[in-house]
Motif scaffolding. Sequence first.
Motif, PDB file in Angstrom:
ATOM      1  N   THR A   1       0.826  -1.208   0.000  1.00 37.54           N
ATOM      2  CA  THR A   1       0.000   0.000   0.000  1.00 37.54           C
ATOM      3  C   THR A   1       0.860   1.258   0.000  1.00 37.54           C
ATOM      4  O   THR A   1       0.622   2.181  -0.788  1.00 37.54           O
TER       5      THR A   1
ATOM      6  N   MET B   1      -3.109   8.019  -0.198  1.00 39.61           N
ATOM      7  CA  MET B   1      -3.925   6.992  -0.841  1.00 39.61           C
ATOM      8  C   MET B   1      -3.537   6.896  -2.308  1.00 39.61           C
ATOM      9  O   MET B   1      -2.919   7.811  -2.864  1.00 39.61           O
TER      10      MET B   1
ATOM     11  N   SER C   1      -4.767   4.934  -6.318  1.00 40.56           N
ATOM     12  CA  SER C   1      -5.809   4.235  -7.068  1.00 40.56           C
ATOM     13  C   SER C   1      -5.299   3.908  -8.470  1.00 40.56           C
ATOM     14  O   SER C   1      -4.852   4.795  -9.196  1.00 40.56           O
TER      15      SER C   1
ATOM     16  N   CYS D   1       1.224   4.140  -2.916  1.00 42.90           N
ATOM     17  CA  CYS D   1       1.091   5.585  -2.682  1.00 42.90           C
ATOM     18  C   CYS D   1       2.304   6.346  -3.194  1.00 42.90           C
ATOM     19  O   CYS D   1       2.203   7.519  -3.568  1.00 42.90           O
TER      20      CYS D   1
ATOM     21  N   GLY E   1      -5.692  -0.332  -5.192  1.00 46.86           N
ATOM     22  CA  GLY E   1      -5.935   0.928  -4.490  1.00 46.86           C
ATOM     23  C   GLY E   1      -5.786   0.723  -3.000  1.00 46.86           C
ATOM     24  O   GLY E   1      -5.704  -0.400  -2.502  1.00 46.86           O
TER      25      GLY E   1
ATOM     26  N   LEU F   1      -5.005   2.964   1.095  1.00 45.54           N
ATOM     27  CA  LEU F   1      -4.546   4.112   1.865  1.00 45.54           C
ATOM     28  C   LEU F   1      -3.860   3.611   3.127  1.00 45.54           C
ATOM     29  O   LEU F   1      -3.992   2.453   3.509  1.00 45.54           O
TER      30      LEU F   1
ATOM     31  N   SER G   1      -9.517   3.960  -4.568  1.00 40.92           N
ATOM     32  CA  SER G   1      -9.130   4.668  -3.346  1.00 40.92           C
ATOM     33  C   SER G   1     -10.365   5.175  -2.601  1.00 40.92           C
ATOM     34  O   SER G   1     -10.375   5.229  -1.368  1.00 40.92           O
TER      35      SER G   1
END
Length: 222
Positions: free
Chosen positions: A75, A137, A139, A79, A121, A123, A145
């Motif tokens: 994740t 976040m 996507s 980002c 996606g 966050l 997201s």
Amino acid sequence: MSRRSVEVTTDLVLRAYRHGLFPMAEGRAGDKLFWLDPIKRGILPLDEFHLSRRLLRTVLSDLYTVTADRNFAGTIAGCATLVPDRADTWINPQIERLFTALFRMGHAHSVETWQDGTLVGGLYGVALGGAFFGESMFSFARDASKVALVHLVARLRLGDFRLLDTQFVTSHLAQFGAAEIPREVYKQLLADAVDHPAVWLTDPDPDMLAAEFRRLAGRTAD
């Protein structure tokens, strides 16, 4: 006489968050972190979240599978990924190392959106007491997201969190009800939230989650 720089540790990061500061790097290739304490702070009020009926249908559909704390490293890497409309990022390798260490300590969390087994996606952020500090976040698929954000808000509400800090307000966050408040007001909310006991729900009951999604959408006029 040279000035010795202070080592940025996980303990220092947690103490900074407790006092309203957060770290950023100047860019992906930057080797130094700096601390921000904005005059205007972005928050997303948990009792005023805007969830459209269209997005509710997506959240309740089988289009995506959503998990929490399943792939924190993936994740934060997502980002930090550069995309055509973002030439650089404030997430450098030091930020990744620090927040991954905070995750291992139980202070950082991620919400992941999957499609056919692929992370598309999500966050991540930091939790202290009843405050959640949203960091970033990403996507790679439509609404991925946004779906992660809806799941985050539902979990925070079910876990009795009091503050969702977004740091800044973007047009993406404004559609959900994010707003700027003065630094002094933010720090009053922060002081109350960090000392409030709350529970991060990694795997909440699916029926409870779905009911919370519907409550959020029921408060929103499309």
